[in-house]
Design a protein around this motif. Structure first.
Motif, PDB file in Angstrom:
ATOM      1  N   THR A 105       0.710  -1.028  -0.151  1.00 53.46           N
ATOM      2  CA  THR A 105       0.321  -0.241  -0.207  1.00 53.46           C
ATOM      3  C   THR A 105       0.529   1.411  -0.451  1.00 53.46           C
ATOM      4  O   THR A 105       2.356   1.374   0.602  1.00 53.46           O
ATOM      5  CB  THR A 105      -0.755   0.036   1.354  1.00 53.46           C
ATOM      6  N   LEU A 106      -0.102   2.293  -0.690  1.00 54.78           N
ATOM      7  CA  LEU A 106       1.245   3.853  -0.967  1.00 54.78           C
ATOM      8  C   LEU A 106       0.488   4.286  -0.075  1.00 54.78           C
ATOM      9  O   LEU A 106      -0.608   4.524   0.210  1.00 54.78           O
ATOM     10  CB  LEU A 106       1.169   3.814  -1.956  1.00 54.78           C
TER      11      LEU A 106
ATOM     12  N   ARG B 128       5.355   6.652   1.785  1.00 57.37           N
ATOM     13  CA  ARG B 128       5.508   5.185   2.334  1.00 57.37           C
ATOM     14  C   ARG B 128       5.024   4.415   1.660  1.00 57.37           C
ATOM     15  O   ARG B 128       3.831   4.117   1.121  1.00 57.37           O
ATOM     16  CB  ARG B 128       4.499   5.934   4.072  1.00 57.37           C
ATOM     17  N   VAL B 129       6.310   3.060   1.096  1.00 55.38           N
ATOM     18  CA  VAL B 129       5.302   1.759   0.835  1.00 55.38           C
ATOM     19  C   VAL B 129       5.416   0.628   1.895  1.00 55.38           C
ATOM     20  O   VAL B 129       6.641   0.105   2.150  1.00 55.38           O
ATOM     21  CB  VAL B 129       6.352   1.520   0.106  1.00 55.38           C
ATOM     22  N   THR B 130       4.190   0.343   2.796  1.00 57.05           N
ATOM     23  CA  THR B 130       3.863  -0.683   3.645  1.00 57.05           C
ATOM     24  C   THR B 130       3.686  -1.934   2.842  1.00 57.05           C
ATOM     25  O   THR B 130       2.854  -1.588   1.375  1.00 57.05           O
ATOM     26  CB  THR B 130       2.749  -0.364   4.421  1.00 57.05           C
ATOM     27  N   VAL B 131       4.957  -2.750   2.940  1.00 50.90           N
ATOM     28  CA  VAL B 131       4.756  -4.300   2.439  1.00 50.90           C
ATOM     29  C   VAL B 131       4.867  -4.977   3.173  1.00 50.90           C
ATOM     30  O   VAL B 131       5.473  -4.899   4.788  1.00 50.90           O
ATOM     31  CB  VAL B 131       5.810  -4.157   1.772  1.00 50.90           C
ATOM     32  N   ASP B 132       4.037  -6.101   3.739  1.00 57.60           N
ATOM     33  CA  ASP B 132       3.898  -7.663   4.528  1.00 57.60           C
ATOM     34  C   ASP B 132       3.272  -8.926   3.293  1.00 57.60           C
ATOM     35  O   ASP B 132       3.326  -8.668   2.471  1.00 57.60           O
ATOM     36  CB  ASP B 132       3.229  -7.160   5.446  1.00 57.60           C
TER      37      ASP B 132
ATOM     38  N   ARG C  13      10.427 -18.055   0.471  1.00 59.05           N
ATOM     39  CA  ARG C  13      10.857 -16.529   0.366  1.00 59.05           C
ATOM     40  C   ARG C  13      10.260 -15.970  -0.539  1.00 59.05           C
ATOM     41  O   ARG C  13      10.213 -16.182  -1.775  1.00 59.05           O
ATOM     42  CB  ARG C  13      12.820 -16.940   0.058  1.00 59.05           C
ATOM     43  N   CYS C  14       9.910 -13.996  -0.530  1.00 57.48           N
ATOM     44  CA  CYS C  14       9.909 -13.503  -0.636  1.00 57.48           C
ATOM     45  C   CYS C  14      11.016 -12.328  -0.453  1.00 57.48           C
ATOM     46  O   CYS C  14      10.567 -11.610   0.452  1.00 57.48           O
ATOM     47  CB  CYS C  14       8.578 -12.863  -0.961  1.00 57.48           C
ATOM     48  N   ARG C  15      11.583 -11.652  -1.462  1.00 55.27           N
ATOM     49  CA  ARG C  15      12.273 -10.677  -1.392  1.00 55.27           C
ATOM     50  C   ARG C  15      11.699  -9.734  -2.102  1.00 55.27           C
ATOM     51  O   ARG C  15      11.115  -8.991  -3.260  1.00 55.27           O
ATOM     52  CB  ARG C  15      13.606 -10.687  -2.216  1.00 55.27           C
ATOM     53  N   VAL C  16      11.462  -8.373  -1.067  1.00 54.70           N
ATOM     54  CA  VAL C  16      11.691  -6.493  -1.568  1.00 54.70           C
ATOM     55  C   VAL C  16      12.249  -5.903  -2.124  1.00 54.70           C
ATOM     56  O   VAL C  16      12.486  -5.467  -0.861  1.00 54.70           O
ATOM     57  CB  VAL C  16       9.772  -6.163  -1.399  1.00 54.70           C
ATOM     58  N   GLY C  17      13.017  -5.364  -3.548  1.00 53.38           N
ATOM     59  CA  GLY C  17      13.970  -4.545  -3.792  1.00 53.38           C
ATOM     60  C   GLY C  17      12.743  -3.048  -4.091  1.00 53.38           C
ATOM     61  O   GLY C  17      12.441  -2.599  -4.581  1.00 53.38           O
ATOM     62  N   PHE C  18      13.972  -1.821  -3.041  1.00 52.31           N
ATOM     63  CA  PHE C  18      13.888  -0.915  -3.235  1.00 52.31           C
ATOM     64  C   PHE C  18      14.762  -0.015  -4.133  1.00 52.31           C
ATOM     65  O   PHE C  18      16.434  -0.091  -3.646  1.00 52.31           O
ATOM     66  CB  PHE C  18      13.410   0.070  -1.520  1.00 52.31           C
ATOM     67  N   GLU C  19      14.794   0.970  -5.339  1.00 54.63           N
ATOM     68  CA  GLU C  19      16.155   1.773  -5.655  1.00 54.63           C
ATOM     69  C   GLU C  19      14.931   3.221  -5.805  1.00 54.63           C
ATOM     70  O   GLU C  19      14.091   2.880  -6.566  1.00 54.63           O
ATOM     71  CB  GLU C  19      15.569   1.109  -7.169  1.00 54.63           C
ATOM     72  N   PRO C  20      15.246   4.095  -4.967  1.00 52.49           N
ATOM     73  CA  PRO C  20      16.496   3.843  -4.478  1.00 52.49           C
ATOM     74  C   PRO C  20      16.251   3.358  -2.944  1.00 52.49           C
ATOM     75  O   PRO C  20      14.996   3.130  -2.570  1.00 52.49           O
ATOM     76  CB  PRO C  20      16.905   5.769  -3.991  1.00 52.49           C
ATOM     77  N   ALA C  21      17.219   3.741  -2.294  1.00 45.76           N
ATOM     78  CA  ALA C  21      17.103   2.429  -1.190  1.00 45.76           C
ATOM     79  C   ALA C  21      16.372   3.797   0.157  1.00 45.76           C
ATOM     80  O   ALA C  21      15.998   5.040  -0.504  1.00 45.76           O
ATOM     81  CB  ALA C  21      18.611   2.716  -0.270  1.00 45.76           C
ATOM     82  N   PRO C  22      15.326   2.969   1.267  1.00 40.89           N
ATOM     83  CA  PRO C  22      14.494   3.729   1.407  1.00 40.89           C
ATOM     84  C   PRO C  22      15.275   4.883   2.603  1.00 40.89           C
ATOM     85  O   PRO C  22      16.434   4.354   2.857  1.00 40.89           O
ATOM     86  CB  PRO C  22      13.750   3.436   2.030  1.00 40.89           C
TER      87      PRO C  22
ATOM     88  N   GLY D 257       8.746  -1.237   8.691  1.00 40.37           N
ATOM     89  CA  GLY D 257       7.490  -2.090   8.651  1.00 40.37           C
ATOM     90  C   GLY D 257       6.902  -1.224   7.132  1.00 40.37           C
ATOM     91  O   GLY D 257       6.217  -1.804   6.436  1.00 40.37           O
ATOM     92  N   ALA D 258       6.827   0.266   6.821  1.00 42.15           N
ATOM     93  CA  ALA D 258       7.021   0.678   5.915  1.00 42.15           C
ATOM     94  C   ALA D 258       8.273   1.260   5.598  1.00 42.15           C
ATOM     95  O   ALA D 258       9.561   1.923   6.424  1.00 42.15           O
ATOM     96  CB  ALA D 258       6.009   1.733   5.734  1.00 42.15           C
ATOM     97  N   ALA D 259       8.665   1.275   3.830  1.00 38.15           N
ATOM     98  CA  ALA D 259       9.670   1.964   3.690  1.00 38.15           C
ATOM     99  C   ALA D 259       9.839   3.412   3.305  1.00 38.15           C
ATOM    100  O   ALA D 259       8.723   3.405   2.792  1.00 38.15           O
ATOM    101  CB  ALA D 259       9.671   0.931   2.231  1.00 38.15           C
ATOM    102  N   THR D 260       9.995   4.105   3.627  1.00 40.87           N
ATOM    103  CA  THR D 260       9.971   5.439   3.836  1.00 40.87           C
ATOM    104  C   THR D 260      11.037   6.152   2.796  1.00 40.87           C
ATOM    105  O   THR D 260      11.887   5.945   3.001  1.00 40.87           O
ATOM    106  CB  THR D 260       9.882   6.428   5.371  1.00 40.87           C
TER     107      THR D 260
END
Length: 216
Positions: free
Chosen positions: A66-67, A139-143, A186-195, A200-203
Motif C-alpha cells: 500500500t501507498l 511510504r510503501v507498506t509491505v507485508d 521466500r520473498c524479497r522486496v527491493g527498493f531503488e533508491p534505498a528508502p 514496517g514501511a519503506a519511507t
C-alpha cells in the motif's frame, strides 16, 4: 488432479474450497505462474480485502502493498489494467507536509506502473504541480503472510502456523517461511533508491522543485 497432502489436517473430507466472495471489482494480473489480485488502484491489503495479494503456486506471498503520503492515503483519479500490467494515477488531498506547511489538494500527481515478469516490478513517479518546492514523505507498506490458497478461501487452519522471519537491509526486506512440506518460501522486496528508513514501511523523503518528478 494431483493430491495435496498439505490440506489433509484442516480440509474436511470431500469438500472443495469456496470463494471468499466476488472479486469482480479487483484488477487481476497473471504472468508465468505469478498472479496479482488488487483493488483497481493496485493497492493490496488482505486485512481490508481478503482476496488481494501476490500469489505464486497457490501461495500468497505478498499480503500488503500500500501507498501513502506520510500516512495519508492518496486519491485515485484513474486506473486501467491489461492481463499482465496495471497503471493507476493518484493525487493528494489537502494535507500537512513534514515541514509543517499545508499542501493544497491536487498539488501532486503520482503514477503507479506495475508489470508482472519474473517477479512484480513497480515504478512510482511523483510530480509536483505546486508553485513552490515541497518535501514529500512517500511510504510503501509491505507485508507477507504465505497463506495457502485454501486458507485464503476461508478454511480454518488447525496446524500451528510457521513463524515468518523478516530480514531488513538498507535497500530491501526479505520474508521467509518454512512450510510443512519441508520447503522454505521466500520473498524479497527491493527498493531503488534505498528508502530513508524502514520500520514496517519503506519511507522515502523526496524533495520536489516545481514541475519536478522523482521515481521510486
Amino acid at each position: 488432479m494431483a493430491h495435496d497432502s498439505r490440506v489433509e489436517d484442516w480440509l474436511p473430507a470431500g469438500e472443495e474450497p469456496h470463494a471468499t466472495g466476488s472479486i469482480t471489482h479487483c484488477a487481476i494480473l497473471r504472468n508465468d505462474g505469478i498472479c496479482s489480485v488488487s483493488l483497481p488502484s493496485g493497492e493490496i491489503d488482505a486485512a481490508f480485502d481478503s482476496a488481494t495479494g501476490v500469489y505464486y503456486r497457490d501461495t500468497r506471498f505478498i499480503s500488503q502493498l500500500t501507498l501513502s503520503f506520510g500516512g495519508v492515503a492518496p486519491v485515485l483519479l484513474d486506473s486501467k489494467h491489461q492481463p499482465f500490467a496495471l497503471t493507476a494515477i493518484f493525487t493528494n488531498p489537502a494535507m500537512q507536509m513534514p515541514g509543517g506547511q499545508l499542501l493544497p489538494r491536487q498539488s501532486l500527481i503520482m503514477r503507479r506502473q506495475r508489470v508482472l515478469d519474473e517477479g512484480l516490478l513497480e515504478v512510482l513517479s511523483i510530480s509536483n504541480y505546486h508553485r513552490e518546492a515541497v518535501d514529500v514523505e512517500l511510504r510503501v507498506t509491505v507485508d507477507a503472510d504465505f497463506h495457502d490458497i485454501f486458507e485464503v478461501r476461508g478454511f480454518e487452519r488447525t496446524s500451528e502456523r510457521p513463524l515468518i522471519e523478516v530480514e531488513e537491509s538498507s535497500d530491501s526486506v526479505t520474508f521467509r517461511s518454512p512450510g510443512r512440506d519441508q520447503l522454505e518460501r521466500r520473498c524479497r522486496v527491493g527498493f531503488e533508491p534505498a528508502p530513508s528508513r524502514f520500520d514496517g514501511a519503506a519511507t522515502f523523503l523526496l524533495h520536489l522543485e516545481p514541475r519536478a518528478t522523482r521515481d521510486v
